[in-house]
Design an enzyme around this catalytic site. Structure first.
Site, PDB file in Angstrom:
ATOM      1  N   GLY A 190      44.870  -9.930  21.371  1.00  0.00           N
ATOM      2  CA  GLY A 190      43.965 -10.294  22.455  1.00  0.00           C
ATOM      3  C   GLY A 190      43.639 -11.787  22.448  1.00  0.00           C
ATOM      4  N   GLN A 191      42.797 -12.210  23.401  1.00  0.00           N
ATOM      5  CA  GLN A 191      42.438 -13.634  23.488  1.00  0.00           C
ATOM      6  C   GLN A 191      41.821 -14.117  22.175  1.00  0.00           C
ATOM      7  OE1 GLN A 191      41.087 -14.971  27.688  1.00  0.00           O
ATOM      8  NE2 GLN A 191      39.913 -13.112  27.266  1.00  0.00           N
ATOM      9  N   LEU A 192      40.772 -13.419  21.734  1.00  0.00           N
ATOM     10  CA  LEU A 192      40.078 -13.833  20.504  1.00  0.00           C
ATOM     11  C   LEU A 192      40.958 -13.584  19.293  1.00  0.00           C
ATOM     12  CD1 LEU A 192      37.592 -14.768  18.895  1.00  0.00           C
ATOM     13  CD2 LEU A 192      36.727 -12.405  19.030  1.00  0.00           C
ATOM     14  N   ASP A 247      46.711   2.087  16.814  1.00  0.00           N
ATOM     15  CA  ASP A 247      46.124   2.439  18.111  1.00  0.00           C
ATOM     16  C   ASP A 247      44.742   3.048  17.877  1.00  0.00           C
ATOM     17  OD1 ASP A 247      47.218   4.333  21.048  1.00  0.00           O
ATOM     18  OD2 ASP A 247      45.333   3.341  20.522  1.00  0.00           O
ATOM     19  N   THR A 286      38.689  -3.600  27.323  1.00  0.00           N
ATOM     20  CA  THR A 286      37.868  -4.590  28.041  1.00  0.00           C
ATOM     21  C   THR A 286      38.039  -4.551  29.551  1.00  0.00           C
ATOM     22  OG1 THR A 286      39.645  -6.185  27.723  1.00  0.00           O
ATOM     23  CG2 THR A 286      37.862  -6.219  26.102  1.00  0.00           C
ATOM     24  N   THR A 290      29.296  -7.565  23.347  1.00  0.00           N
ATOM     25  CA  THR A 290      29.267  -8.232  24.642  1.00  0.00           C
ATOM     26  C   THR A 290      27.878  -8.420  25.227  1.00  0.00           C
ATOM     27  OG1 THR A 290      29.975  -7.933  26.961  1.00  0.00           O
ATOM     28  CG2 THR A 290      29.558  -5.942  25.685  1.00  0.00           C
ATOM     29  N   TYR A 337      31.594   0.316  30.256  1.00  0.00           N
ATOM     30  CA  TYR A 337      32.069  -0.660  29.265  1.00  0.00           C
ATOM     31  C   TYR A 337      30.897  -1.132  28.404  1.00  0.00           C
ATOM     32  CZ  TYR A 337      33.324  -5.242  27.370  1.00  0.00           C
ATOM     33  OH  TYR A 337      33.495  -6.315  26.530  1.00  0.00           O
TER      34      TYR A 337
HETATM   35  N1  LIG Z   1      36.819 -11.070  27.545  1.00  0.00           N
HETATM   36  C1  LIG Z   1      35.515 -11.279  27.778  1.00  0.00           C
HETATM   37  O1  LIG Z   1      35.116 -11.889  28.798  1.00  0.00           O
HETATM   38  C2  LIG Z   1      34.480 -10.749  26.786  1.00  0.00           C
HETATM   39  C3  LIG Z   1      33.116 -10.953  27.076  1.00  0.00           C
HETATM   40  C4  LIG Z   1      32.172 -10.487  26.143  1.00  0.00           C
HETATM   41  C5  LIG Z   1      32.591  -9.829  25.000  1.00  0.00           C
HETATM   42  N2  LIG Z   1      33.923  -9.648  24.783  1.00  0.00           N
HETATM   43  C6  LIG Z   1      34.308  -8.951  23.538  1.00  0.00           C
HETATM   44  O2  LIG Z   1      35.015  -9.897  22.747  1.00  0.00           O
HETATM   45  C7  LIG Z   1      36.037  -9.217  21.994  1.00  0.00           C
HETATM   46  C8  LIG Z   1      37.375  -9.904  22.242  1.00  0.00           C
HETATM   47  O3  LIG Z   1      37.632  -9.870  23.646  1.00  0.00           O
HETATM   48  P1  LIG Z   1      38.975 -10.521  24.273  1.00  0.00           P
HETATM   49  O4  LIG Z   1      38.594 -11.323  25.444  1.00  0.00           O
HETATM   50  O5  LIG Z   1      39.801 -11.155  23.191  1.00  0.00           O
HETATM   51  O6  LIG Z   1      39.674  -9.179  24.795  1.00  0.00           O
HETATM   52  P2  LIG Z   1      41.202  -8.913  25.157  1.00  0.00           P
HETATM   53  O7  LIG Z   1      41.914 -10.182  25.385  1.00  0.00           O
HETATM   54  O8  LIG Z   1      41.197  -7.889  26.202  1.00  0.00           O
HETATM   55  O9  LIG Z   1      41.759  -8.301  23.769  1.00  0.00           O
HETATM   56  C9  LIG Z   1      41.411  -7.012  23.377  1.00  0.00           C
HETATM   57  C10 LIG Z   1      42.503  -6.541  22.436  1.00  0.00           C
HETATM   58  O10 LIG Z   1      42.184  -5.197  22.054  1.00  0.00           O
HETATM   59  C11 LIG Z   1      43.377  -4.464  22.076  1.00  0.00           C
HETATM   60  N3  LIG Z   1      43.158  -3.057  22.293  1.00  0.00           N
HETATM   61  C12 LIG Z   1      42.668  -2.446  23.399  1.00  0.00           C
HETATM   62  N4  LIG Z   1      42.696  -1.092  23.242  1.00  0.00           N
HETATM   63  C13 LIG Z   1      43.232  -0.882  22.009  1.00  0.00           C
HETATM   64  C14 LIG Z   1      43.553   0.284  21.267  1.00  0.00           C
HETATM   65  N5  LIG Z   1      43.335   1.501  21.736  1.00  0.00           N
HETATM   66  N6  LIG Z   1      44.102   0.134  20.037  1.00  0.00           N
HETATM   67  C15 LIG Z   1      44.344  -1.085  19.525  1.00  0.00           C
HETATM   68  N7  LIG Z   1      44.084  -2.241  20.186  1.00  0.00           N
HETATM   69  C16 LIG Z   1      43.535  -2.127  21.416  1.00  0.00           C
HETATM   70  C17 LIG Z   1      44.163  -5.025  23.258  1.00  0.00           C
HETATM   71  O11 LIG Z   1      45.497  -4.681  23.113  1.00  0.00           O
HETATM   72  P3  LIG Z   1      46.472  -4.756  24.401  1.00  0.00           P
HETATM   73  O12 LIG Z   1      46.680  -6.208  24.625  1.00  0.00           O
HETATM   74  O13 LIG Z   1      47.673  -4.030  23.929  1.00  0.00           O
HETATM   75  O14 LIG Z   1      45.745  -4.084  25.517  1.00  0.00           O
HETATM   76  C18 LIG Z   1      43.889  -6.522  23.096  1.00  0.00           C
HETATM   77  O15 LIG Z   1      44.835  -7.111  22.250  1.00  0.00           O
HETATM   78  C19 LIG Z   1      35.968  -7.747  22.411  1.00  0.00           C
HETATM   79  O16 LIG Z   1      35.141  -7.033  21.518  1.00  0.00           O
HETATM   80  C20 LIG Z   1      35.268  -7.806  23.766  1.00  0.00           C
HETATM   81  O17 LIG Z   1      34.566  -6.614  24.060  1.00  0.00           O
HETATM   82  C21 LIG Z   1      34.885 -10.089  25.626  1.00  0.00           C
END
Ligand SMILES: NC(=O)c1ccc[n+]([C@@H]2O[C@H](COP(=O)([O-])OP(=O)(O)OC[C@H]3O[C@@H](n4cnc5c(N)ncnc54)[C@H](OP(=O)(O)O)[C@@H]3O)[C@@H](O)[C@H]2O)c1
Length: 346
Positions: A23-25, A51, A84, A123, A147
């Site tokens: 993911g991004q982070l 998974d 997400t 979040t 969510y």
């Molecule tokens: N993005 C935002 O704006 C935001 C805002 C506030 C808080 N957050 C929190 O910050 C954290 C990082 O967010 P991010 O932006 O990096 O999110 P992201 O880019 O959507 O990355 C999430 C990762 O989780 C993986 N994932 C999803 N379902 C899964 C599963 N069943 N098994 C294993 N891996 C799985 C995804 O894999 P795939 O790539 O294969 O789907 C992806 O690599 C998360 O906890 C999110 O809730 C994000």
């Protein structure tokens, strides 16, 4: 007698395990761990490797991972994985709760059993979003989306199993991968090439704080390096400094990326039918982090570093005088399927 520097180099690198490495982070965490001499990756798990939605097999898989970790048993595990997709969560509640609550809870249970430190990311969407002053860690949560509710359930599950875990709330994350800045740049490109005409439309009644995943990763690894006692357990808010609306954020993206000529119409959220109702105000109060020495750069500064980095597949462009001369944007990697900007990311 070895001096502190020798001790430093002599000290074995701290072993960090990352969940959600794709993911991004997650990508920023892995990248920074790999380039840090005092850190090493115990594991970096993508969905393919583990998974989180596999409720039946998860517990055994986690146990195997922790006891046979390729890079040695981790000292700190950081969970950057989550489901997400905010609108899809509304219709996929079981998947949202399994991925965002039950799985992190199981990780916390097994990490606590082994005395391994856990940093779990959550979040701003745990809050109702009707406030006007930044939300503190102790403020009551009241999520209005599946969510947000599944993430809040994750916070409770993690701290229930591991009270000394750190649950870090952040907001509006952009980094390597799909995100709002790319969606806006895609739409601007389409106007530059004449594929689409007219101004963009972006909501101006949702206020929050953008966060560059690289800055968040940097802060989380700074915390992971410090002794656990320094932080104890509980909730912590971290995001880039300053606040804005999606409309003003979009304006800043276009101005910084060479699209000052592309117009944007500010519109209310009601303009777009979305399954999930996003909070109108979700600015997080980060004074506790600052009191512990973690001060995040401003979002505008973070945006400029993002736009100038390899995380952003766009080169700032010069307005094309003659449309025929406009460079071929179709070549721009991985941006073809940019989501519609009206779909403000999670
Ligand atoms: N993005 C935002 O704006 C935001 C805002 C506030 C808080 N957050 C929190 O910050 C954290 C990082 O967010 P991010 O932006 O990096 O999110 P992201 O880019 O959507 O990355 C999430 C990762 O989780 C993986 N994932 C999803 N379902 C899964 C599963 N069943 N098994 C294993 N891996 C799985 C995804 O894999 P795939 O790539 O294969 O789907 C992806 O690599 C998360 O906890 C999110 O809730 C994000």
């Amino acid at each position: 007698m070895a001096d502190s520097r020798d001790e430093q180099t002599l000290k074995a690198p701290r072993r960090i395990g990352v969940i959600g490495a794709g993911g991004q982070l997650g990508r920023c965490l892995v990248r920074q761990i790999e380039s840090a001499p005092d850190l090493t990756a115990s594991f970096a798990l993508t969905r393919e490797e583990l998974d989180l939605s596999d409720a039946a097999g998860l517990s055994d898989a986690i146990a195997r991972l922790l006891d046979e970790a390729p890079g040695g048993r981790p000292e700190v595990v950081i969970n950057a994985a989550a489901y997400t997709k905010v609108d899809l969560c509304e219709s996929e509640q079981a998947l949202a709760y399994q991925t965002n609550a039950l799985a992190p809870g199981e990780w916390a249970r097994q990490l606590a059993e082994r005395g391994i430190r856990f940093i779990h990311v959550s979040t701003d969407y745990v809050f109702a979003g009707e406030g006007t002053i930044p939300y503190g860690e102790g403020d009551p949560t009241d999520p209005r989306t599946v969510y947000g509710a599944s993430k809040r359930a994750g916070e409770v599950a993690v701290l229930g199993h591991q009270p000394d875990a750190l649950v870090v709330r952040t907001s509006w994350v952009f980094g390597p991968g799909r995100n709002f800045p790319l969606a806006i740049l895609d739409q601007a490109q389409k106007r530059r090439t004449g594929e689409v005409t007219g101004p963009l439309t972006v909501v101006d009644d949702q206020r929050g704080a953008p966060t560059y995943a690289a800055d968040l990763a940097f802060a989380l690894l700074a915390i992971a390096r410090q002794d656990e006692a320094q932080w104890g357990g509980g909730l912590l808010h971290l995001r880039n400094a300053g606040e804005t609306t999606w409309y003003d954020f979009a304006r800043e993206i276009l101005d910084q990326a060479g699209f000052a000529d592309v117009g944007i119409d500010p519109v209310p959220s009601s303009t777009f039918e979305t399954a999930a109702r996003r909070p109108h105000f979700s600015v997080l109060d980060c004074r506790w982090a600052e009191s512990k020495g973690i001060t995040m750069p401003s979002w505008k500064d973070a945006l400029s570093r993002y736009l100038a980095s390899d995380d952003c597949p766009y080169e700032p462009v010069v307005p094309a005088e003659d449309p025929a001369a406009a460079p071929d944007f179709a070549a721009a990697p991985e941006t073809a399927a940019a989501p519609d900007p009206k779909e403000t990311p999670r």
